[in-house]
Each structure stands twice: as C-alpha cells, then as structure tokens.
Design a protein around this motif. Structure first.
Motif, short mmCIF file in Angstrom:
data_model
loop_
_atom_site.label_atom_id
_atom_site.label_comp_id
_atom_site.label_asym_id
_atom_site.label_seq_id
_atom_site.Cartn_x
_atom_site.Cartn_y
_atom_site.Cartn_z
N ILE A 58 0.86 -1.18 0.00
CA ILE A 58 0.00 0.00 0.00
C ILE A 58 0.89 1.22 0.00
CG2 ILE A 58 -1.77 1.25 1.28
CD1 ILE A 58 -2.59 -1.48 2.46
N LYS A 59 0.79 1.99 -1.08
CA LYS A 59 1.66 3.16 -1.22
C LYS A 59 0.91 4.47 -1.14
CE LYS A 59 5.04 0.72 -4.00
NZ LYS A 59 5.62 0.55 -5.31
N SER A 60 -0.40 4.43 -1.31
CA SER A 60 -1.16 5.68 -1.26
C SER A 60 -2.50 5.44 -0.59
CB SER A 60 -1.38 6.22 -2.68
OG SER A 60 -2.28 5.39 -3.37
N LEU A 61 -3.20 6.53 -0.35
CA LEU A 61 -4.51 6.45 0.29
C LEU A 61 -5.52 5.74 -0.61
CD1 LEU A 61 -5.77 7.34 2.92
CD2 LEU A 61 -6.51 9.44 1.83
N GLY A 62 -5.37 5.90 -1.92
CA GLY A 62 -6.25 5.22 -2.88
C GLY A 62 -6.09 3.72 -2.80
N GLU A 74 -7.89 2.47 0.31
CA GLU A 74 -9.34 2.39 0.11
C GLU A 74 -9.71 1.17 -0.72
OE1 GLU A 74 -10.98 5.99 -1.43
OE2 GLU A 74 -10.34 7.16 0.32
N ALA A 75 -8.88 0.84 -1.70
CA ALA A 75 -9.15 -0.33 -2.54
C ALA A 75 -9.06 -1.61 -1.72
CB ALA A 75 -8.17 -0.37 -3.70
N VAL A 76 -8.07 -1.69 -0.83
CA VAL A 76 -7.90 -2.88 0.02
C VAL A 76 -9.05 -2.99 1.01
CG1 VAL A 76 -6.46 -3.94 1.79
CG2 VAL A 76 -5.40 -2.96 -0.23
#
Length: 162
Positions: free
Chosen positions: A5-9, A12-14
């Motif tokens: 996980i590298k970003s907030l997006g 949210e996907a996870v």
C-alpha cells in the motif's frame, strides 16, 4: 496480502471502499433513586462513609448529628465543603452520611470522597472539575503494618551495649 500500500487510494481499494465507523461515547446519565438522591461510598484510611445527596439548603448530617457537632475542628469542616466549592454548587445540596471506622480525620476524608462521587453521579457535568481537583481518586495511603522483630513498623528496639 502481499500487496504493498503506497497511497490512500490503495488503502481504500484494500478496505473495499467501506467507510470507517467512529463510535462516539455516550454522555453519562445521572444516577438517582426514586427519591431524587444520589448515593456513593467514600473511603479513606480505615474509614468508610455511605453518602446520600439531594437538592436542598446545604445541610450536612453525619451519623445523625449536624456537621458542626460531629466534626468540631474547622479544618475538618473545610474538608467537607471542598467538593461543593470546586463544583460551584455551595448550599445547593443536603448531605446525609453514615461513617464507620478510623479516626475523625480519616472519616472526614471518607465523607469528602463520598460527596465527590455522589455529586458526579447526580450531575455528570461536575465530573471534570472534581476529577481535576483529585477528589474522585481514593487516597490509598494506609498505616503500614508492624513487622516482626521491630518495635513499630520500622522503628527498632533501643540498642543496649550492656
């Protein structure tokens, strides 16, 4: 779950896009009996006080006697008035307390602790002021027990060379 996980997006996907549910603590409810009184137990040293408070003119009764008759020393009367002064509700509550054990100083501390706890139960808005003053905390200091081979808890017997 080897995904990075590298970003907030990505987060949210996870999480599946589910919104976080934040629970807000419910405000405290007043605790009163059918007669409109609040009850609390206060403790200090060996003294235990059962305290009932109800709206009134500020009359304090301890073991069936007026506060001035039971706690004759002005310092002890001041100790009993402290919770009301800190909460800003002087002469608004009648107190009926029964106290057992300990000496007068410990009993005054026990009644003060009981009054503070009962005030906080009667009106939860007063909790902050009473807690900040330290009146809701039970003073855990008690008399140290006597040890074997000692005259008192720590005092040794007098040394005699001859």
């Amino acid at each position: 779950m080897s995904e990075e996980i590298k970003s907030l997006g990505d987060l949210e996907a996870v999480a599946g896009g589910a919104e976080a549910v934040v629970e807000i603590a419910a405000p405290r409810e007043p605790v009163r009996d059918e007669l409109g009184r609040s009850y609390a137990t206060g403790k200090r040293k060996d003294a235990v006080a059962r305290v009932w408070i109800k709206p009134g003119s500020g009359k304090v009764t301890v073991n069936g006697k007026e506060m001035h008759a039971y706690f004759a020393r002005p310092v002890l009367q001041m100790i009993l008035r402290q919770p009301f002064q800190v909460a800003g509700v002087e002469d608004q509550f009648d107190v009926m307390a029964t106290v057992k054990g300990g000496g007068l100083s410990g009993q005054a501390g026990a009644v003060k602790h009981g009054i503070s706890k009962a005030l906080q139960l009667y009106d939860p808005a007063l909790r902050g002021a009473l807690k900040a003053a330290g009146f809701l905390t039970r003073d855990s200091r008690v008399v140290e027990r006597k040890k074997y081979g000692k005259r008192k808890a720590r005092r040794s017997f007098q040394f005699s060379k001859r």
